[in-house]
Design a protein around this motif. Structure first.
Motif: not given
Length: 312
Positions: A45-52, A69-72, A83-97
């Motif tokens: 509810d609070a953050l989805h509009r800042f998510w990509r 998550c973009l600054p918000h 408040a966050e001034q920086a963008a943050t990335l959560v990520w995952q790749v398969h170990p084979d890639r």
């Protein structure tokens, strides 16, 4: 993607299952089955509009994803702002890639724009560390310091479990036994900021693999809830994880956290789990949670290496 719906989330959790089964030390921060469920549900509810978001496929198989998550600046229920001034990335790749991290970081540059960019690597992932460095990321010395807010992942095999011991008059409950309002109240008493709303908790309850019988609580003698922990069980890998675990501020230093973890691990094992995970602050300046978890048999599995790329 414009929307991270339940189907997209399940694909991401499916990749988490694959990585957990073969290289659990490479599951990135907030990218486990339980963390994905918890973060998406409680913050939607609070953050989805800042998510990509973006997914990478090999045929029909998801092999990598990124969640930015973009600054918000959003209001909290107590009149303050998150408040966050920086963008943050959560990520995952398969170990084979592993090479797909390069594509994720290129995309991250595009969607984040001209702001500082943050991401987290795992200490065991030397390939990811080299890729991030080549892309301009450096170790975030402040966040990653001995006083910083980095986390470590901990693991415990569900063998040799002591029986939990509660103080007189306290008893174990599950979320099947309590109202939504009461479950939210004890969480907010343990984790006052940012506060969990009843609407967010209802979304948590609808998110796989939440189970009310594995949402364990402790009730105090007068009837108030004193501690809470949600267990997310992946019955494919046999791995369960605590997220979150908390004790009401008025009931701390009575051994309730230890008792609740042991009780929860017994319930997880009875439900089919053979291994338990939990994350906590890892810096030496923040020993309380680490000591609590290690006191019931957890050991460090990996630690975060926070990274930063300054705005150009």
């Amino acid at each position: 993607m414009e929307n991270l719906g339940p189907d997209e989330l399940r694909l991401m959790q499916g990749l988490a299952q694959e990585v957990t089964a073969v290289r659990p030390e490479l599951v990135t921060a907030d990218a486990s089955v339980g963390e994905l469920a918890w973060v998406r549900a409680k913050d939607f509810d609070a953050l989805h509009r800042f998510w990509r978001y973006r997914h990478w496929f090999d045929g029909d198989r998801l092999v990598a994803w990124g969640w930015v998550c973009l600054p918000h600046r959003v209001p909290r229920g107590d009149g303050t702002f998150r408040a966050e001034q920086a963008a943050t990335l959560v990520w995952q790749v398969h170990p084979d890639r592993p090479e797909l991290l390069t594509a994720i970081l290129d995309w991250y540059d595009e969607v984040a724009g001209d702001v500082d960019r943050l991401l987290t690597l795992q200490a065991a992932d030397v390939r990811a560390e080299a890729i991030a460095a080549a892309h301009g990321y450096v170790f975030d010395a402040e966040t990653g310091s001995d006083e910083g807010n980095w986390t470590q992942g901990n693991v415990r095999e569900l063998t040799d479990l002591p029986d939990p011991v509660l103080p007189a008059g306290f008893r174990f409950r599950t979320a099947e036994d309590v109202s939504v309002a009461d479950a939210v109240e004890v969480h907010r008493a343990a984790w006052p900021s940012p506060g969990l709303t009843e609407a967010a908790f209802e979304r948590v309850r609808r998110t796989w693999p939440y189970r009310a019988d594995l949402h364990v609580l402790i009730e105090a003698p007068e009837g108030a809830l004193a501690a809470t922990a949600i267990i997310w069980l992946d019955d494919v890998t046999g791995v369960a994880e605590f997220e979150p675990v908390g004790t009401h501020r008025q009931f701390r230093r009575q051994g309730l956290g230890t008792a609740l973890q042991l009780h929860g691990m017994h319930r997880a094992r009875a439900a089919g789990a053979n291994r338990m995970l939990v994350a906590c602050l890892g810096a030496p300046a923040h020993p309380a949670a680490r000591n609590l978890y290690h006191g019931v048999g957890f050991r460090e599995l990996t630690r975060d290496l926070p990274q930063i790329k300054a705005a150009s």
